[in-house]
Design a protein around this motif. Structure first.
Motif, short mmCIF file in Angstrom:
data_model
loop_
_atom_site.label_atom_id
_atom_site.label_comp_id
_atom_site.label_asym_id
_atom_site.label_seq_id
_atom_site.Cartn_x
_atom_site.Cartn_y
_atom_site.Cartn_z
N ASN A 24 0.75 -1.17 0.10
CA ASN A 24 -0.03 -0.02 -0.03
C ASN A 24 0.85 1.24 -0.05
OD1 ASN A 24 -2.35 -1.28 -0.08
ND2 ASN A 24 -2.50 -1.59 2.17
N ASN A 25 1.95 1.28 0.76
CA ASN A 25 2.60 2.23 0.81
C ASN A 25 4.09 2.27 -0.12
OD1 ASN A 25 1.42 3.86 2.77
ND2 ASN A 25 1.89 2.38 4.21
N ASP A 44 7.83 -0.16 -6.45
CA ASP A 44 6.55 -1.09 -7.26
C ASP A 44 6.65 -2.64 -6.88
OD1 ASP A 44 7.86 -2.09 -9.74
OD2 ASP A 44 8.24 -0.10 -9.86
N GLU A 45 5.80 -3.23 -6.97
CA GLU A 45 5.63 -4.88 -6.63
C GLU A 45 6.55 -5.44 -7.87
OE1 GLU A 45 2.26 -7.84 -5.05
OE2 GLU A 45 1.72 -6.22 -6.40
N ARG A 46 6.34 -5.12 -8.92
CA ARG A 46 7.10 -5.76 -9.90
C ARG A 46 8.63 -5.81 -9.75
NH1 ARG A 46 7.23 -4.87 -16.42
NH2 ARG A 46 8.80 -5.89 -16.96
N THR A 47 9.05 -4.72 -9.15
CA THR A 47 10.62 -4.62 -8.77
C THR A 47 11.01 -5.63 -7.61
OG1 THR A 47 10.76 -2.47 -9.78
CG2 THR A 47 12.51 -3.14 -8.33
N LEU A 65 18.91 -1.46 -7.43
CA LEU A 65 18.06 -0.69 -6.45
C LEU A 65 18.80 0.56 -6.04
CD1 LEU A 65 16.70 -3.66 -4.24
CD2 LEU A 65 15.68 -2.37 -6.08
N LEU A 66 20.05 0.48 -5.41
CA LEU A 66 20.61 1.72 -4.97
C LEU A 66 20.66 2.99 -5.96
CD1 LEU A 66 23.46 0.05 -2.52
CD2 LEU A 66 21.09 1.19 -2.17
#
Length: 79
Positions: A24-25, A44-47, A65-66
């Motif tokens: 959600n956040n 996002d959820e895909r990542t 990511l970084l």
């Protein structure tokens, strides 16, 4: 927040064994073995799924990511 544990020996992780994701956040947290946390915002959820299936998660953190997500590195929260 939902958490996932990774077997360090099976996955070859040297710096972490636990992650958490708040859909959600859009907050993704990597709980480092040194007691610190990397808290990424706007994830996002895909990542998150790409991270989970990555063969070398530590390289994914460093190379993807970084550089591409805002994050805060903080000491672990005491419960």
């Amino acid at each position: 927040m939902k958490f996932t544990m990774f077997d360090q020996q099976m996955w070859g992780n040297l710096s972490f064994e636990k992650i958490g994701y708040d859909k959600n956040n859009r907050v993704f947290i990597i709980y480092l073995l040194n007691g610190q946390q990397l808290e990424f915002s706007g994830m996002d959820e895909r990542t998150v799924f790409q991270f989970i299936i990555a063969q070398d998660k530590e390289i994914f953190i460093q190379n993807f990511l970084l550089p591409n997500y805002k994050y805060i590195q903080r000491e672990a929260e005491v419960s």
